[in-house]
Design an enzyme around this catalytic site. Structure first.
Site, mmCIF file in Angstrom:
data_model
loop_
_atom_site.group_PDB
_atom_site.id
_atom_site.type_symbol
_atom_site.label_atom_id
_atom_site.label_comp_id
_atom_site.label_asym_id
_atom_site.label_seq_id
_atom_site.Cartn_x
_atom_site.Cartn_y
_atom_site.Cartn_z
ATOM 1 N N LEU A 1 -15.234 -38.067 -17.020
ATOM 2 C CA LEU A 1 -15.522 -36.743 -16.454
ATOM 3 C C LEU A 1 -16.818 -36.900 -15.675
ATOM 4 C CD1 LEU A 1 -15.724 -33.275 -18.162
ATOM 5 C CD2 LEU A 1 -17.809 -34.317 -17.273
ATOM 6 N N ASP B 1 -18.750 -34.721 -11.975
ATOM 7 C CA ASP B 1 -19.266 -33.438 -11.474
ATOM 8 C C ASP B 1 -18.315 -32.269 -11.742
ATOM 9 O OD1 ASP B 1 -20.329 -35.658 -10.209
ATOM 10 O OD2 ASP B 1 -20.160 -34.853 -8.184
ATOM 11 N N GLN C 1 -14.585 -33.805 -11.764
ATOM 12 C CA GLN C 1 -14.253 -35.141 -11.282
ATOM 13 C C GLN C 1 -13.661 -35.924 -12.441
ATOM 14 O OE1 GLN C 1 -15.139 -36.955 -7.973
ATOM 15 N NE2 GLN C 1 -14.453 -34.853 -7.672
ATOM 16 N N TYR D 1 -13.251 -36.551 -3.885
ATOM 17 C CA TYR D 1 -14.638 -36.355 -4.297
ATOM 18 C C TYR D 1 -14.959 -34.866 -4.436
ATOM 19 C CZ TYR D 1 -16.323 -41.233 -3.891
ATOM 20 O OH TYR D 1 -16.575 -42.562 -4.075
ATOM 21 N N SER D 2 -16.232 -34.599 -4.692
ATOM 22 C CA SER D 2 -16.631 -33.245 -5.090
ATOM 23 C C SER D 2 -16.497 -32.218 -3.981
ATOM 24 C CB SER D 2 -18.064 -33.259 -5.595
ATOM 25 O OG SER D 2 -18.074 -33.843 -6.871
ATOM 26 N N ARG E 1 -21.017 -35.707 2.066
ATOM 27 C CA ARG E 1 -20.006 -35.214 1.107
ATOM 28 C C ARG E 1 -20.460 -33.978 0.341
ATOM 29 N NH1 ARG E 1 -21.490 -40.430 -0.641
ATOM 30 N NH2 ARG E 1 -23.034 -40.442 -2.309
ATOM 31 N N ASP E 2 -19.548 -33.481 -0.488
ATOM 32 C CA ASP E 2 -19.771 -32.433 -1.493
ATOM 33 C C ASP E 2 -20.003 -31.053 -0.869
ATOM 34 O OD1 ASP E 2 -19.731 -34.717 -3.059
ATOM 35 O OD2 ASP E 2 -21.890 -34.731 -3.449
ATOM 36 N N GLU F 1 -27.031 -35.484 -3.009
ATOM 37 C CA GLU F 1 -25.662 -35.196 -3.439
ATOM 38 C C GLU F 1 -25.585 -33.750 -3.933
ATOM 39 O OE1 GLU F 1 -23.628 -39.332 -4.708
ATOM 40 O OE2 GLU F 1 -24.807 -38.442 -6.314
HETATM 41 C C1 FRU Z 1 -22.066 -37.149 -7.685
HETATM 42 C C2 FRU Z 1 -21.011 -37.811 -6.820
HETATM 43 C C3 FRU Z 1 -20.697 -36.978 -5.608
HETATM 44 C C4 FRU Z 1 -19.304 -37.415 -5.258
HETATM 45 C C5 FRU Z 1 -18.692 -37.617 -6.622
HETATM 46 C C6 FRU Z 1 -17.668 -38.709 -6.694
HETATM 47 O O1 FRU Z 1 -22.010 -37.549 -9.016
HETATM 48 O O2 FRU Z 1 -21.417 -39.112 -6.450
HETATM 49 O O3 FRU Z 1 -21.620 -37.123 -4.554
HETATM 50 O O4 FRU Z 1 -18.623 -36.456 -4.517
HETATM 51 O O5 FRU Z 1 -19.763 -37.911 -7.491
HETATM 52 O O6 FRU Z 1 -17.100 -38.766 -7.982
#
Ligand code: FRU
Length: 501
Positions: free
Chosen positions: A51, A53, A69, A115-116, A176-177, A231
């Site tokens: 597990l 984010d 995640q 990803y997130s 990202r994110d 992030e």
């Molecule tokens: C943060 C991260 C995010 C990314 C995700 C991938 O923990 O690195 O930046 O989207 O985890 O699992």
């Protein structure tokens, strides 16, 4: 981080859908995880695998939704590479219904990682936006920002075409994110990014129709050089303040600050100026003083509260549960507010529904006093500790009867300092990052210490919640006691302890 060779090997055994994996493998992984003595009682953790984010935290169709995640076969040998968002829903943020995989890495735009990202209710659907991670033939990362829609039956459909391919000019593929919100007839998405000079930042995008996304530019903070990557950025307003919450990577330890591998914290300032993207703020505030806290995401509850979730873990740290083929859990949800320009966290009030048998605490004495044992280790302590007649008080949680092993919180009124020491907590891990954390905190004659202990974690809220320590701990089953010790004078502690269901 995966090496090139690892990636080649792993991606050869990619399985986009968990449903396509031999069910015996999936079940065996879950059974092994269940044999762990460290399974949590009231925290969200995976049935197997990792597990990470929290994602897509939202209120939609009468329920809270929370994804995380998820990589359910991360510890299977040989590794079967599988990754996505796992979906949970709840009426109260406390009792969660398991809804299975929410999204999996099953398109060419997210084949190397869903990803997130985040979620926003739009009409009768929930709009999701996330980063699809891919590696090209030269092993260069190519991120895509992708939309998806979930209906009221929890069915998610990804858009066929991404909104954004690669990263904008001037930025590396560490992009990202997306965090979504709506403001003044526009939708916004805030993304974590790395400039070409290898410094971190957050980029603001705007859309009127959730189809075309326009880059407005960087949020104009007062920090041109603050870590190599940001992030999980998040922006919200609370109590009239603007809060930019994010996870800067690459800050060097600075005394009692930035002692973890990566940080999670915020700038509190004036509300963002949308016309200029100007954001004037105070010093960076690390949100948590403990060892395991990262990748936070917030949402606004229907009653207006700003609620935070986070990963009680950090990448690159190996946890003792990995021998049982799982790792990671989420923190208890916390309500955010700003007091004196500082972001503070308090456990959400809904958590009181977990309370079962209660013990009253009214202990006073010289030296060490024992607190009543409630019969199980998952407990809430709401204590008032008197520092009137002593300089220093230590509270030992998850202690054995001789108090040789424990997770120790020290309140030092003279130095106005709180210290969490997990060196004797149980199985040790991540020791290269230290076993003690300190945080300066105003400590008066009386201090409220509000603690949530689970089988393998502790979350400590001190005073008004400006100081919080969140940590995984791995005590032996016989570590069931709680002791309070004064350095001189009398230890005096009052309050309640509850078993948590
Ligand atoms: C943060 C991260 C995010 C990314 C995700 C991938 O923990 O690195 O930046 O989207 O985890 O699992």
């Amino acid at each position: 981080m995966l090496t090139k060779i690892d990636r080649e090997k792993e991606f050869k055994r990619m399985v986009p859908h968990i449903a396509d994996v031999d069910p015996q493998i999936v079940q065996a992984e879950k059974r092994l995880a269940q044999t762990s003595p460290f399974r949590q009682h009231f925290h969200i953790e995976p049935a197997s695998g990792t597990l990470g984010d929290p994602n897509g935290f939202s209120f939609f169709a009468g329920q809270y939704h929370l994804f995380y995640q998820w990589s359910p076969l991360a510890f299977h040998q040989p590794a079967l590479w599988q990754h996505g968002w796992y979906h949970l829903a709840s009426p109260d943020l406390v009792h969660w219904q398991d809804l299975g995989p929410g999204m999996e890495s099953d398109t060419s735009y997210d084949c190397h990682g869903t990803y997130s990202g985040s979620a926003l209710p739009v009409g009768d659907r929930l709009f999701l936006m996330y980063t699809g991670n891919t590696w090209n033939r030269n092993w260069v990362r190519v991120p895509y920002q992708i939309g998806a829609w979930m209906n009221a039956n929890n069915q998610v459909k990804k858009n066929a075409v991404p909104y954004l391919t690669g990263s904008p000019a001037g930025y590396t593929p560490h992009f990202r994110d997306p965090k979504l919100w709506h403001h003044d007839h526009h939708y916004y998405a805030l993304l974590g990014a790395q400039r070409e000079n290898l410094t971190g930042t957050a980029l603001l995008y705007q859309s009127t129709d959730l189809t075309a996304w326009r880059l407005l530019g960087e949020v104009q903070t007062d920090t041109p050089d603050f870590g190599f990557m940001w992030e999980c950025p998040d922006y919200f307003e609370v109590d009239g303040h603007g809060v930019l919450l994010f996870c800067p990577q690459g800050l060097s330890a600075d005394g009692n600050f930035f002692n973890n591998v990566y940080q999670n914290g915020c700038f509190v300032g004036e509300p963002l100026n949308y016309a200029t993207r100007g954001f004037h703020h105070g010093a960076f505030q690390e949100l948590d003083a403990g060892f395991d806290f990262y990748a936070t995401q917030t949402m606004q509850a229907p009653d207006g509260r700003r609620i935070l979730s986070g990963w009680m873990g950090i990448s690159e740290i190996h946890y003792p549960t990995e021998q049982y083929h799982y790792s990671g859990c989420l923190v208890i949800p916390r309500e955010l507010s700003v007091h004196h320009n500082q972001l503070v966290q308090q456990p959400i009030r809904e958590l009181t529904s977990l309370r079962r048998e209660r013990q009253t605490v009214n202990q006073i004495g010289p030296g060490t006093v024992a607190l009543p044992y409630t019969g199980q280790v998952s407990q809430e302590f709401d204590l008032t500790v008197s520092l009137a007649a002593t300089q220093t008080v230590t509270l030992d949680f998850r202690a054995d009867v001789l108090n040789q092993h424990h997770t120790r919180l020290t309140l030092d009124r003279g130095r106005q300092l709180c210290t969490l020491d997990r060196s004797q907590a149980g199985l040790s891990f991540a020791e290269q990052w230290g076993t003690v954390r300190h945080r300066r905190t105003p400590l008066g004659e009386r201090v409220r210490v509000h603690v949530f202990v689970d089988t393998s974690s502790i979350e400590i809220f001190i005073g008004d919640g400006a100081t919080v320590f969140t940590s995984r701990i791995f005590p032996a089953a016989n570590q069931t006691q709680t002791f309070v010790t004064s350095s001189d004078g009398q230890a005096q502690v009052t309050g309640s302890i509850w078993n948590l269901a």
